[in-house]
Design an enzyme around this catalytic site. Structure first.
Site, mmCIF file in Angstrom:
data_model
loop_
_atom_site.group_PDB
_atom_site.id
_atom_site.type_symbol
_atom_site.label_atom_id
_atom_site.label_comp_id
_atom_site.label_asym_id
_atom_site.label_seq_id
_atom_site.Cartn_x
_atom_site.Cartn_y
_atom_site.Cartn_z
ATOM 1 N N GLU A 14 40.597 57.060 -33.697
ATOM 2 C CA GLU A 14 40.196 56.379 -34.917
ATOM 3 C C GLU A 14 38.703 56.493 -35.183
ATOM 4 O O GLU A 14 38.276 56.663 -36.335
ATOM 5 C CB GLU A 14 40.606 54.905 -34.855
ATOM 6 N N ARG B 96 39.639 49.541 -34.287
ATOM 7 C CA ARG B 96 39.075 50.338 -33.200
ATOM 8 C C ARG B 96 37.906 51.209 -33.663
ATOM 9 O O ARG B 96 37.246 51.844 -32.845
ATOM 10 C CB ARG B 96 40.189 51.213 -32.606
ATOM 11 N N LYS C 293 61.039 63.177 -24.044
ATOM 12 C CA LYS C 293 61.239 61.957 -24.821
ATOM 13 C C LYS C 293 62.657 61.937 -25.379
ATOM 14 O O LYS C 293 63.154 62.937 -25.888
ATOM 15 C CB LYS C 293 60.218 61.893 -25.964
#
Length: 592
Positions: A336, A364, A248
């Site tokens: 979640e 969610r 990244k």
């Protein structure tokens, strides 16, 4: 900036005209272009830099958009957008009426599925693959690109589990860089880390056990390796899984070395990579920091306090507690549903659990809030960050639905603090022990009070307050939109005629305060930064009807449409809840 190759690429067909030898040159240009724009315009940086070679290879090898490419979340899709006809307007990315910060079907035929939340790519691509097969198209390819943080989510595993019993032409490409927004966590992360070092004999059995053909890991910055892997996998029938290792922030040293900060770094020097200074001195705190720092204070006083977040320790500022009390603060990854039920389980054992989740992500876990927390009346404390309009992240991230989707749940209290001090005191009050679960919502960004760390005061549950007296009309503000209402009142000619109340709680409502308001005023405005449909204003209208009050009630809030990206100020204007728009609406009803 000169881009000798990139300036001629407007489609995957243009890309295919290049020789393989020119692909590294294009990669360098594409990285420079992304850095050039994001350094000045802001946005998500590290993820897109990390997949430059992969993005080019995907459009170079596959017949996109006929072959369907689905990006997970979409933080990493800037290169994809630039290569597929949006280069010349990319500077409008995340701006009002500009490009979305995420793939969006209305924007381009290359954006096959709208994304913004994690872990949807496998299910979506599998759905496309099954549909293609039913349509008699067995040659079309369907490619899901998913990160190592997103693949740890339950939904991703649900997609893998189903795909494994199909013969679908599904490609799952794992972009493994060991980080999402924060470093990846959990057993799967450890599993993937082991596979990177070449211990292959048993390390990829989990994927193969799901009936996927596994290939990799390979270097995601090596065009030869990527294209050869694609070529070999094309010979394999059914679902296939390619494990690619990337870095990244690749190509910008600071972004490689500080991947959390450079996920979305704000403005920076495109040459050196250094962040441009922000004048944060003597500014009020971010609401997330009020939560995080207050929680540490409370945790020092009470060993039963627990903190939980699904993959957002930095964004929610739970990082402060994770640093001070690592055995009592948990990042559970992009999960979640698990976070909410984990909190419920801890609450059964007497723990005081602060579960901090962005409003848009709590959606969610709706069933878990109802079934595992509220139905059992477990006193979990939901700290709902990024409530309201969040600005440039747009429709997928606005936290405007939480009041509406939580208001109908029995047992659940909903608090709407108007400022940092109220948030701090609500957290303190909740830490003392409640008999019901509570949701405390607060916005993205900074508040308005510099000296907010005062002595704790217990909050009276279900009580609002009079902020300003008035003789003719009343405004009831819900949460931090109070500041915008105060600006609006200051713009009116006869401010003495306008009363201002802070509702404080959506559930329970302050019935005594509302009764006093309805008896005194014939025109009442409610203002909130959530949807009108099902929102706090409608709760007040329902109260009035039940008690046969006849005052005119005007509900202001987010209208019944999705609000796109733009600055928070621009979006408030569009939604009709800016100070100017509030003034206009008041003058429609009352001459002031």
């Amino acid at each position: 900036m000169k881009s000798r190759l990139l300036q001629h690429i407007n489609s995957s067909q243009d890309l295919k005209k290049l020789s393989k030898e020119n692909l590294p040159v294009l990669a360098k240009e594409l990285r420079e272009f992304i850095i050039d724009i994001v350094s000045a315009k802001e946005g998500h940086l590290g993820a897109s830099l990390g997949v430059v070679e992969l993005t080019i290879a995907l459009h170079y090898y596959f017949n996109t958009p006929e072959d369907l490419l689905v990006w997970d979340v979409g933080h990493q899709a800037y290169g994809h957008k630039i290569l597929t006809g949006r280069r010349d307007v990319f500077e409008t990315n995340r701006k009002l009426n500009g490009l979305s910060g995420f793939p969006k079907r209305e924007e381009s035929e290359y954006d096959t599925f709208g994304v913004g939340h994690s872990s949807t790519s496998i299910s979506a691509a599998l759905g496309m693959a099954i549909a293609s097969k039913l349509n008699g198209n067995i040659t079309k390819k369907h490619i899901a690109v998913i990160g190592d943080a997103s693949i740890a989510s339950g939904m991703a595993f649900e997609g893998l589990n189903h795909a494994g019993v199909t013969k679908a032409n599904l490609w799952v490409i794992l972009n493994d860089n060991a980080i999402g927004i924060d470093p990846s966590v959990g057993a799967l992360k450890e599993y993937l880390s082991k596979s990177k070092i070449g211990v292959k004999s048993k390390q990829h059995n989990m994927i193969e056990a799901l009936n996927f053909h596994y290939s990799g890991p390979i270097d995601g910055h090596d065009f030869e390796a990527i294209l050869e892997a694609f070529k070999q996998l094309e010979k394999v029938e059914g679902p296939k899984f390619l494990h690619i290792i990337t870095k990244k922030g690749k190509g910008l040293q600071q972004a490689e070395e500080n991947q959390v900060v450079y996920h979305a770094p704000g403005k920076f020097d495109k040459i050196t990579g250094e962040l441009l200074p922000k004048n944060n001195k003597n500014l009020p705190p971010k609401f997330q920091d009020v939560f995080g720092l207050t929680l540490v204070e409370l945790a020092k006083q009470n060993k039963d306090i627990i903190g939980i977040t699904p993959a957002m320790p930095t964004g929610s500022s739970l990082k402060f507690m994770m640093s001070e009390f690592p055995d009592r603060a948990f990042d559970v990854g992009i999960a979640e549903q698990h976070a909410v039920t984990l909190a419920a389980g801890m609450a059964t054992q007497g723990k005081i659990v602060f579960c901090t989740i962005y409003s848009t992500f709590l959606q969610r876990a709706y069933d878990q809030v109802i079934h595992d927390v509220a139905l059992q009346n477990l006193p979990v404390i939901f700290c709902i960050d990024r409530a309201g309009l969040v600005g440039e992240d747009g429709a997928t991230h606005h936290g405007v639905f939480d009041i509406a989707y939580l208001r109908s749940i029995p047992n659940l209290m909903i608090a709407t603090p108007a400022n940092e001090v109220e948030l701090r005191n609500l957290l303190y009050t909740a830490s003392l022990g409640l008999s019901n679960p509570i949701a405390i919502r607060y916005p993205r960004g900074r508040g308005s009070i510099i000296n907010w760390q005062n002595d704790f005061k217990k909050v009276a549950i279900g009580k609002g307050k009079l902020l300003k007296t008035g003789t003719k009309v009343a405004i009831i503000s819900i949460g931090t939109i109070k500041t915008e209402v105060e600006k609006a009142i200051s713009l009116l000619d006869h401010t003495e005629k306008v009363a201002h109340y802070d509702l404080g709680f959506i559930k329970p409502l302050d019935k005594k305060l509302l009764t006093d308001i309805f008896k005194q005023y014939s025109t009442i405005f409610t203002i909130e930064d959530g949807v009108i449909s099902g929102g706090g204003g409608e709760a007040i209208v329902s109260f009035a009807q039940q008690h046969q009050f006849t005052s005119t009630v005007v509900n202001l809030g987010i209208p019944d449409k999705f609000i796109e990206q733009g600055s928070t100020e621009e979006l408030r204007e569009i939604a009709g809840i800016s100070a100017n728009k509030i003034v206009e609406k008041i003058r429609e009803y009352i001459s002031l």
